[in-house]
Design a protein around this motif. Sequence first.
Motif, PDB file in Angstrom:
ATOM      1  N   LEU A  65       0.843  -1.191   0.000  1.00 42.12           N
ATOM      2  CA  LEU A  65       0.000   0.000   0.000  1.00 42.12           C
ATOM      3  C   LEU A  65       0.875   1.237   0.000  1.00 42.12           C
ATOM      4  CD1 LEU A  65      -2.733   1.550   0.561  1.00 42.12           C
ATOM      5  CD2 LEU A  65      -2.225   1.228   2.988  1.00 42.12           C
ATOM      6  N   GLY A  66       0.547   2.221  -0.852  1.00 47.95           N
ATOM      7  CA  GLY A  66       1.273   3.484  -0.877  1.00 47.95           C
ATOM      8  C   GLY A  66       0.336   4.669  -0.710  1.00 47.95           C
ATOM      9  N   ARG A  67       0.793   5.676   0.029  1.00 47.96           N
ATOM     10  CA  ARG A  67       0.067   6.930   0.170  1.00 47.96           C
ATOM     11  C   ARG A  67       1.035   8.076  -0.096  1.00 47.96           C
ATOM     12  NH1 ARG A  67      -5.035   6.358   1.991  1.00 47.96           N
ATOM     13  NH2 ARG A  67      -5.215   8.606   2.349  1.00 47.96           N
ATOM     14  N   LYS A  68       0.513   9.266  -0.412  1.00 44.64           N
ATOM     15  CA  LYS A  68       1.400  10.365  -0.766  1.00 44.64           C
ATOM     16  C   LYS A  68       0.758  11.700  -0.448  1.00 44.64           C
ATOM     17  CE  LYS A  68      -0.106  10.551  -5.615  1.00 44.64           C
ATOM     18  NZ  LYS A  68       0.338  10.441  -7.033  1.00 44.64           N
ATOM     19  N   SER A  69       1.605  12.729  -0.421  1.00 46.13           N
ATOM     20  CA  SER A  69       1.137  14.095  -0.201  1.00 46.13           C
ATOM     21  C   SER A  69       0.772  14.741  -1.540  1.00 46.13           C
ATOM     22  CB  SER A  69       2.237  14.913   0.475  1.00 46.13           C
ATOM     23  OG  SER A  69       3.311  15.129  -0.432  1.00 46.13           O
ATOM     24  N   GLN A  80      -4.482   8.524  -1.155  1.00 43.32           N
ATOM     25  CA  GLN A  80      -4.198   7.162  -1.576  1.00 43.32           C
ATOM     26  C   GLN A  80      -3.400   7.206  -2.875  1.00 43.32           C
ATOM     27  OE1 GLN A  80      -4.215   4.260  -0.537  1.00 43.32           O
ATOM     28  NE2 GLN A  80      -4.041   3.026  -2.381  1.00 43.32           N
ATOM     29  N   ALA A  81      -2.352   6.359  -2.977  1.00 47.32           N
ATOM     30  CA  ALA A  81      -1.490   6.386  -4.162  1.00 47.32           C
ATOM     31  C   ALA A  81      -1.556   5.095  -4.962  1.00 47.32           C
ATOM     32  CB  ALA A  81      -0.044   6.660  -3.748  1.00 47.32           C
ATOM     33  N   ILE A  82      -1.381   3.938  -4.295  1.00 48.67           N
ATOM     34  CA  ILE A  82      -1.287   2.693  -5.058  1.00 48.67           C
ATOM     35  C   ILE A  82      -1.580   1.491  -4.174  1.00 48.67           C
ATOM     36  CG2 ILE A  82       1.163   2.231  -4.627  1.00 48.67           C
ATOM     37  CD1 ILE A  82       1.425   1.493  -7.619  1.00 48.67           C
ATOM     38  N   LEU A  83      -2.154   0.452  -4.784  1.00 47.48           N
ATOM     39  CA  LEU A  83      -2.287  -0.868  -4.189  1.00 47.48           C
ATOM     40  C   LEU A  83      -1.547  -1.844  -5.099  1.00 47.48           C
ATOM     41  CD1 LEU A  83      -6.093  -0.896  -3.243  1.00 47.48           C
ATOM     42  CD2 LEU A  83      -4.166  -0.528  -1.706  1.00 47.48           C
ATOM     43  N   VAL A  84      -0.764  -2.752  -4.525  1.00 52.21           N
ATOM     44  CA  VAL A  84       0.063  -3.663  -5.312  1.00 52.21           C
ATOM     45  C   VAL A  84      -0.106  -5.092  -4.800  1.00 52.21           C
ATOM     46  CG1 VAL A  84       2.417  -4.281  -6.003  1.00 52.21           C
ATOM     47  CG2 VAL A  84       1.788  -1.878  -5.758  1.00 52.21           C
ATOM     48  N   GLN A 108      -3.488   2.238  -9.348  1.00 59.69           N
ATOM     49  CA  GLN A 108      -2.902   3.518  -8.977  1.00 59.69           C
ATOM     50  C   GLN A 108      -3.917   4.650  -9.120  1.00 59.69           C
ATOM     51  OE1 GLN A 108       0.995   4.000 -10.472  1.00 59.69           O
ATOM     52  NE2 GLN A 108       1.373   5.888  -9.366  1.00 59.69           N
ATOM     53  N   ASP A 109      -3.953   5.526  -8.104  1.00 60.26           N
ATOM     54  CA  ASP A 109      -4.829   6.703  -8.120  1.00 60.26           C
ATOM     55  C   ASP A 109      -4.108   7.862  -8.794  1.00 60.26           C
ATOM     56  OD1 ASP A 109      -7.203   6.405  -5.648  1.00 60.26           O
ATOM     57  OD2 ASP A 109      -5.629   4.912  -5.860  1.00 60.26           O
ATOM     58  N   ASN A 110      -4.794   8.528  -9.725  1.00 61.92           N
ATOM     59  CA  ASN A 110      -4.241   9.697 -10.405  1.00 61.92           C
ATOM     60  C   ASN A 110      -4.972  10.958  -9.955  1.00 61.92           C
ATOM     61  OD1 ASN A 110      -2.392   8.193 -11.945  1.00 61.92           O
ATOM     62  ND2 ASN A 110      -3.972   7.697 -13.442  1.00 61.92           N
ATOM     63  N   TYR A 111      -4.213  12.068  -9.907  1.00 62.63           N
ATOM     64  CA  TYR A 111      -4.762  13.331  -9.451  1.00 62.63           C
ATOM     65  C   TYR A 111      -4.397  14.419 -10.451  1.00 62.63           C
ATOM     66  CZ  TYR A 111      -5.286  10.786  -5.084  1.00 62.63           C
ATOM     67  OH  TYR A 111      -5.635   9.842  -4.142  1.00 62.63           O
ATOM     68  N   GLU A 112      -5.164  15.509 -10.436  1.00 63.87           N
ATOM     69  CA  GLU A 112      -4.862  16.632 -11.305  1.00 63.87           C
ATOM     70  C   GLU A 112      -3.481  17.195 -10.978  1.00 63.87           C
ATOM     71  OE1 GLU A 112      -8.061  19.329 -10.629  1.00 63.87           O
ATOM     72  OE2 GLU A 112      -9.453  18.268 -11.963  1.00 63.87           O
ATOM     73  N   THR A 113      -2.826  17.753 -11.989  1.00 61.66           N
ATOM     74  CA  THR A 113      -1.456  18.242 -11.809  1.00 61.66           C
ATOM     75  C   THR A 113      -1.402  19.654 -11.220  1.00 61.66           C
ATOM     76  OG1 THR A 113      -1.441  19.040 -14.107  1.00 61.66           O
ATOM     77  CG2 THR A 113      -0.591  16.815 -13.686  1.00 61.66           C
ATOM     78  N   LYS A 114      -2.551  20.321 -11.131  1.00 65.63           N
ATOM     79  CA  LYS A 114      -2.599  21.671 -10.570  1.00 65.63           C
ATOM     80  C   LYS A 114      -3.536  21.708  -9.367  1.00 65.63           C
ATOM     81  CE  LYS A 114      -1.628  23.950 -15.002  1.00 65.63           C
ATOM     82  NZ  LYS A 114      -2.099  24.949 -15.994  1.00 65.63           N
TER      83      LYS A 114
END
Length: 268
Positions: A65-69, A80-84, A108-114
């Motif tokens: 499991l991965g999480r990110k800012s 939430q970032a990724i499940l593997v 993998q979760d994707n988010y807007e770049t701005k």
Amino acid sequence: MRIQTTITKTLFLFFAFNMGSLHTIQAQLSPPGLGKTKRAFWSAVGIKRKLDSVGKKETMTYFGLGRKSDPDHSRLLENQAILVFNHEVYRNFAPNQQYSYAVSYRRQDNYETKAPYRFEGIEQEFRVYGRYAYTLRLGDQWKWKNTARQEFRKFYTADFSKADENFQFRTRLKTQLTYTLPTKTKQALALSAEGLFAVSRYNGGDKKWSKLAYKEARLGVYYLLQIPRTPLSMDIGYVNNLIKGYHAAKSGVHYLAVDLIWTIPYRR
């Protein structure tokens, strides 16, 4: 609110009290790439199983499991970032030499770049790869391991429709130096550097290939520990992910990684 948010929070609370590593004191579960962010957290729990009595064959299965800012914040567990899910088979076929092959599923979760970096969608990935490793032992306490890994990655959207990137071939070259600490319990320190190169095929009108190019580097330092009188091993590490062209993180994306592995000995 997505159902996945509740699930991943539950899994994170479980991992937070059950973290550790992969091999008895030989390696670690390196975090996957978690995208363009500032800080990230990775954890995994897995099972390593010996397949013979001489230690030449084994399997490794883990869930991570991965999480990110956000890119401009340092709140490590914000998104939430990724499940593997990964399964790999290893074989030591000659002195100091090993090959392995694996299958992997990633969500993998994707988010807007701005800003405000809203959730954009899910990307699914199915991966197969092969790996060759050569280990040079430098005395009783030092070990130098060099690895070449070739991957094939196939991408889908959340509903298994075509993703913008159809598939990718990626080559990973890694070197790692491990020092076994002179202690009664099995402990070690490991330093590693890895370079990643890839070529992709895209969906769309022209369906063009990208050029084979360098994509990123991952620099890591790990502390590895075999937990005394248990079949468990763990590691705690830091990884600096340097992504080509990501100027918002000039010093790289900073990962904290903690993993736990349960080793099952060989039984007839």
